[in-house]
Structure formats: C-alpha cells, structure tokens
Write a protein that holds these residues in place. Structure first.
Motif: not given
Length: 272
Positions: A172-196
């Motif tokens: 359960t923890t792995a399946m929680a951290f995987m989307p957290a890392a996935f979201l953080s990685t993709t969002f940071s790459a798509e929007h590196p200058d975003s205040p969000w």
C-alpha cells in the motif's frame, strides 16, 4: 478498487495538453518495458509460499527499530483518514494541473481531446508500466521474505490469517509513493518554472507518507516495511518517466537502448 482508482486517475492527468509534452514513447523501449512490467506483475504467481502457522513469538523477537513503532491490529483505526488520503490522491493531480494549465474547451471537447491525445496516451502507457512494476515487485518480495506482521508478535504467534506473512514490503505504501514520485517527476519536467511545482511535490509526498504512517498505526506493518515500500514506489515512479524524457535542446535525455547482447541505459546531453 482503490488501486484501480489510482490507475484511472493518473491515466487521465492533463498536463498542458495544448503543447508538446517533454515525454514521448519509443516502440522498442516500450515493448521491452511493458513486457518486463507484465512479467513482474504476474511473476509472483510462480512463487509457492503458503502461509505457515507461527510458533511462539513476542516483541523481543523483533529488531529494536521496528519494535519501537509496533501497534496492535485494528483495521478500522484511522479508516476515515485513510479514505481521505485516497481521495486526496484522486483530486490533487487534477486540481494542480487545472491550476497551471486550465481546462479550456472553448473549441469543443473533440478538439480539446484530439489536441491532447498523444500526451494522454503517453502518460497512460508510462503510468501503466509503473503500476505493473510496483505491484508485481512488492507482491514478489512479500512471498520471498514471508515476514510476519506486527500483530502476530503482539498476539504471541496465535494469529494465523492468510495475510500474516505478507508484511515486507508494504504494498500500500509503495502504491502511494509511486504516484507521488510519478506526479512530482512529470509535473516538474512539464512545468519547471511553475509556482505550483513545490506544493505539488510536497503535497503528494505528504499524502504518501501519511499512508505509510496509517499502515503502521493500524498494526499491519513495521517501520522497515513502510520504508522499503516507499523506496520501491519512489524509485519506479521516478524511473519510468525519466526513461521516457524527450531529448531536446533544453534537457538531457535518458535513453533505454536494447541491443543483441543486452540493454544499455545512456544519457544523451542536449545540444546547446
């Protein structure tokens, strides 16, 4: 159902559908990755590990680190909070992406969907691979390590339910951290200058960490189970998008190269 909800949620993250995504698919790479993900997902069925009846066990049989955070079994403890975290995972990616990109369908739903179809499909494939790898690896490790859960030790070894030996790692923890890392990685790459960017990273990892804490407080996992699950989920959630990063003039690309003798992972610097 909860895992399916995670899958459906991240299949439909709409990161900036109006511009080219920094992530892309490669036929050879994704055939290999998808095949490996399916093997990992179904591989645990090949391991025969029937739960055994515990002997005489007690707190003293647990290492000092895990012993300090042991809790007795209570599956309903913090259940409302756990459900709230699940809902947070469902809603947070949508709210964060809408805050940055908007949801303008003024040209019609069909035009909006077709413009973003390539991005949706790419994210869907990436997340499916990450989901299958995470679920398969954690299930396989559970059978390999065959570790008793905390409540077994607290009950003196009298608990014999089928899931008593599936403590390590915490799926359960792995399946929680995987989307957290996935979201953080993709969002940071798509929007590196975003205040969000920072709120998305901090928020997603906070939700993931709370899930691991709830699992310990419910008496279902040790601290080391949770830490291992967090590491597995974070690694896969970061690695899959990174392997799909598009090589261009603004970033380095990690390329997954199949060869006749094996597989090479290389970093190609972008031109300046």
């Amino acid at each position: 159902m909860k895992k399916c909800a995670f899958l459906l949620c991240f299949f439909t993250i709409g990161f900036n559908l109006w511009s080219e995504s920094v992530f892309t698919l490669d036929a050879r790479q994704d055939i290999i990755l998808s095949s490996a993900a399916l093997i990992a997902f179904f591989g645990h069925y090949l391991i025969d590990a029937e739960p055994t009846v515990p002997g005489v066990l007690g707190r003293s049989d647990v290492n000092f680190l895990d012993r300090a955070f042991m809790a007795d079994l209570d599956l309903w403890r913090f259940e409302p909070a756990r459900n709230a975290v699940h809902m947070g995972f469902l809603l947070a990616p949508w709210l964060a992406s809408f805050a940055v990109t908007g949801f303008d369908m003024s040209d019609g739903f069909g035009t909006w969907f077709l413009r973003g179809f390539d991005t949706w499909f790419t994210y869907g494939v990436m997340y499916a691979q990450a989901f299958l790898f995470t679920d398969g690896i954690t299930r396989t490790l559970k059978k390999v390590f065959n570790r008793y859960r905390p409540f077994v030790y607290l009950a003196g070894g009298s608990e014999t339910q089928a899931f008593t030996t599936s403590s390590f790692p915490s799926g359960t923890t792995a399946m929680a951290f995987m989307p957290a890392a996935f979201l953080s990685t993709t969002f940071s790459a798509e929007h590196p200058d975003s205040p969000w960017r920072l709120p998305v990273i901090v928020g997603s990892y906070t939700l993931a960490a709370s899930m691991g804490i709830f699992r310990m407080l419910n008496g279902e996992h040790f601290l080391t189970d949770v830490l291992a699950g967090a590491a597995i989920g974070s690694l896969i959630g970061w690695a899959i998008p990174t392997l799909h990063r598009r090589v261009n003039e603004n970033n380095n690309g990690v390329v997954f190269l199949p060869t006749a003798n094996g597989i090479i992972v290389s970093i190609r610097p972008g031109s300046r």
